[in-house]
Structure formats: C-alpha cells, structure tokens
Design a protein around this motif. Structure first.
Motif, PDB file in Angstrom:
ATOM      1  N   UNK A  37       0.888  -1.169   0.000  1.00 52.87           N
ATOM      2  CA  UNK A  37       0.000   0.000   0.000  1.00 52.87           C
ATOM      3  C   UNK A  37       0.920   1.212   0.000  1.00 52.87           C
ATOM      4  N   UNK A  38       0.961   1.914  -1.122  1.00 48.88           N
ATOM      5  CA  UNK A  38       1.887   3.029  -1.298  1.00 48.88           C
ATOM      6  C   UNK A  38       1.199   4.341  -0.955  1.00 48.88           C
ATOM      7  N   UNK A  39       1.867   5.138  -0.155  1.00 50.46           N
ATOM      8  CA  UNK A  39       1.352   6.433   0.291  1.00 50.46           C
ATOM      9  C   UNK A  39       2.121   7.523  -0.440  1.00 50.46           C
ATOM     10  N   UNK A  40       1.413   8.367  -1.171  1.00 54.93           N
ATOM     11  CA  UNK A  40       2.058   9.428  -1.945  1.00 54.93           C
ATOM     12  C   UNK A  40       2.415  10.604  -1.048  1.00 54.93           C
TER      13      UNK A  40
ATOM     14  N   UNK B 193       0.044  15.794  12.970  1.00 53.22           N
ATOM     15  CA  UNK B 193      -0.534  15.376  11.690  1.00 53.22           C
ATOM     16  C   UNK B 193       0.323  14.302  11.025  1.00 53.22           C
ATOM     17  N   UNK B 194       1.645  14.456  11.089  1.00 51.65           N
ATOM     18  CA  UNK B 194       2.539  13.446  10.516  1.00 51.65           C
ATOM     19  C   UNK B 194       2.378  12.121  11.236  1.00 51.65           C
ATOM     20  N   UNK B 195       2.283  12.154  12.561  1.00 45.60           N
ATOM     21  CA  UNK B 195       2.038  10.937  13.342  1.00 45.60           C
ATOM     22  C   UNK B 195       0.763  10.239  12.870  1.00 45.60           C
ATOM     23  N   UNK B 196      -0.287  11.032  12.690  1.00 46.96           N
ATOM     24  CA  UNK B 196      -1.582  10.466  12.295  1.00 46.96           C
ATOM     25  C   UNK B 196      -1.537   9.866  10.908  1.00 46.96           C
ATOM     26  N   UNK B 197      -0.825  10.511   9.971  1.00 45.18           N
ATOM     27  CA  UNK B 197      -0.733   9.979   8.608  1.00 45.18           C
ATOM     28  C   UNK B 197      -0.080   8.607   8.612  1.00 45.18           C
ATOM     29  N   UNK B 198       0.997   8.445   9.357  1.00 49.59           N
ATOM     30  CA  UNK B 198       1.692   7.156   9.394  1.00 49.59           C
ATOM     31  C   UNK B 198       0.844   6.099  10.088  1.00 49.59           C
TER      32      UNK B 198
ATOM     33  N   UNK C  64      -2.408   6.012  10.510  1.00 48.20           N
ATOM     34  CA  UNK C  64      -3.576   5.697   9.673  1.00 48.20           C
ATOM     35  C   UNK C  64      -3.183   4.844   8.471  1.00 48.20           C
ATOM     36  N   UNK C  65      -1.985   5.081   7.920  1.00 45.37           N
ATOM     37  CA  UNK C  65      -1.521   4.289   6.783  1.00 45.37           C
ATOM     38  C   UNK C  65      -1.361   2.824   7.176  1.00 45.37           C
ATOM     39  N   UNK C  66      -0.851   2.576   8.372  1.00 48.83           N
ATOM     40  CA  UNK C  66      -0.709   1.199   8.850  1.00 48.83           C
ATOM     41  C   UNK C  66      -2.078   0.549   8.998  1.00 48.83           C
ATOM     42  N   UNK C  67      -3.005   1.269   9.597  1.00 52.44           N
ATOM     43  CA  UNK C  67      -4.355   0.724   9.784  1.00 52.44           C
ATOM     44  C   UNK C  67      -5.026   0.430   8.447  1.00 52.44           C
ATOM     45  N   UNK C  68      -4.883   1.352   7.495  1.00 48.78           N
ATOM     46  CA  UNK C  68      -5.490   1.169   6.169  1.00 48.78           C
ATOM     47  C   UNK C  68      -4.882  -0.035   5.464  1.00 48.78           C
TER      48      UNK C  68
ATOM     49  N   UNK D 237       7.603   6.600  17.706  1.00 47.19           N
ATOM     50  CA  UNK D 237       6.416   6.995  18.476  1.00 47.19           C
ATOM     51  C   UNK D 237       5.128   6.409  17.932  1.00 47.19           C
ATOM     52  N   UNK D 238       5.231   5.349  17.144  1.00 47.91           N
ATOM     53  CA  UNK D 238       4.023   4.664  16.679  1.00 47.91           C
ATOM     54  C   UNK D 238       3.229   4.200  17.904  1.00 47.91           C
TER      55      UNK D 238
END
Length: 248
Positions: A80-83, A96-101, A103-107, A135-136
């Motif tokens: 799953x590639x995140x642009x 916000x950066x924490x949340x993007x990473x 959320x990417x794992x969850x997705x 800090x995940x």
C-alpha cells in the motif's frame, strides 16, 4: 542595446520566479501525483505480511519508487503506497505526521488482510518513517514486522518539496537519537555510500541493520539492487516476511 538586455533580464527573472513558484506549489496542487494511496497486489494467497511504502517527494509516478513497490509485490509482499506529495503537499505538524503514518498502517492492514506490516520509507518518505516510527502507538507496534528507511536524511521537514528549496533552515525533526532507541521491531537503514548527510551512519549497528549501496542519494537509480537488498534484509530480519527474494 542596454535597455534590450535589461528587459530580457527582467523577463527572464520573472519567468524563473514563476517556474520556481509553480514547482513549490506542485505538491499542494497535486500536479505531481493525484492519488493519495496506490495498492500493488501479490499473487501470493492470504499474505500474512504487507508493506506500507511512503514515497519520496516525487510520489509514485516518478522516481525509483514506481519500480520498487510493484517488484516487492511480485516478491510476495503486497504494498500500500502512500504518496508524499499528496499527503505532505502542505506543511504538516508533528501530530498530523504521526496520524498519517498510523492511519496508513491501519489502512494497509484493512485493505490487505495482513496480520503485520513492513513500514518502508524512501527519500522524503524515509525521513518521515525515521521520525515517526519511534512513536508509533503502542497498540500498533505488534503489527509492525520491520521498519525500512531508504536514503533518509539527518534533518527532516514535514512538507514534500521536489525542488528542495524549503529543505533549509530549522528542521522539523532530527530523528537519529529517537530512532537509536527503537527496540521493538527490526530497523533496516539503506543509504548511498557517497551521501554526506545520511541518517544511517548515525545509527547504532547493534540495533539497526545499516547497508551502504553504490552511489549517492539516488543509488545510481538501480531499482533491482535496491529491491534485492530490501528483500535480503527482510529475510534476515524475519524469514516469514518473504517466501523468496524477487527475481531481478
């Protein structure tokens, strides 16, 4: 004649400034990449492990990532590639950066049905991975099989900028110290031996697998060697991640 050259100089300066402004705005305007997420499926049935691949600042349409992600999928690791230019097209806060990473794992877990995730970052994406991984959220850590940073820098900025103009001044993060303390998942750091600002040599080889490849930041654009290196390092960290290295 002087006036003619002066006018040409002014016009040239205006054109140059306009091009720079357009390049700086390109990520926010989605001119480089329009899709936030891309998936690369594998023929392997019911994979236990998938990958989150956070791209460089040129996204998944350009650069080495567009070859690496499908090659990893071919090896049996759905991706799953995140642009980055889409998700970091404007400056992000640390939260916000924490949340993007996260959320990417969850997705990725949801989309692939995998039990665990390999978190991979390349160039700008590796800067983000190196910064955020320590800090995940604790609840997600058992789901992370390994962390791979490909050509990370020592200083990090939370905005993707293919011009590199904004990668100056006070950085948003300097991840070396925190990443050195990460002990709950294998850490693999890959860099070009000609790089002068790589994060990898700052890590502790007792707690991270540090691998130098020929070339500088772009690794001679040798996607086959990079894919083989990632696969070999993952197999060494945990043979269950990949059944076999990709054919190159």
């Amino acid at each position: 004649m002087r006036r003619i050259w002066l006018k040409r100089g002014i016009v040239g300066a205006i054109v140059t400034a306009a091009l720079v402004a357009l390049a700086l705005a390109a990520p926010a305007l989605h001119l480089i990449d329009q899709r936030s997420i891309r998936t690369y499926e594998t023929a392997r049935a019911n994979p236990d492990v998938a990958a989150v691949y956070i791209s460089g600042d040129m996204g998944m349409r350009f650069g080495i990532g567009r070859k690496v992600a499908p090659a990893l999928a071919k090896a049996g690791l759905p991706v799953v590639a995140i642009s980055s230019p889409v998700n970091f097209g404007t400056h992000r806060t640390r939260a916000q950066a924490d949340a993007i990473v996260a959320d990417s794992i969850r997705v990725a877990l949801r989309l692939t049905g995998a039990k665990r995730i390999v978190l991979i970052g390349q160039s700008f994406g590796s800067d983000i991975v190196a910064t955020i991984a320590p800090d995940i959220p604790v609840v997600l850590r058992p789901r992370v099989a390994a962390i791979v940073a490909v050509v990370p820098a020592r200083t990090v900025y939370f905005r993707a900028d293919p011009t590199t103009i904004t990668y100056h001044g006070t950085p948003d993060a300097e991840p070396a110290a925190a990443l050195r303390t990460l002990d709950w998942a294998p850490v693999i750091c890959i860099y070009g031996v000609k790089e002068t600002d790589s994060l990898c040599p700052l890590l502790d080889p007792r707690h991270a697998r540090i691998i130098g490849l020929p070339g500088g930041h772009f690794l001679h654009n040798d996607d086959r060697l990079l894919v083989a290196t990632i696969a070999a390092a993952l197999n060494r960290a945990d043979p269950a991640i990949l059944r076999a290295a990709p054919r190159t």
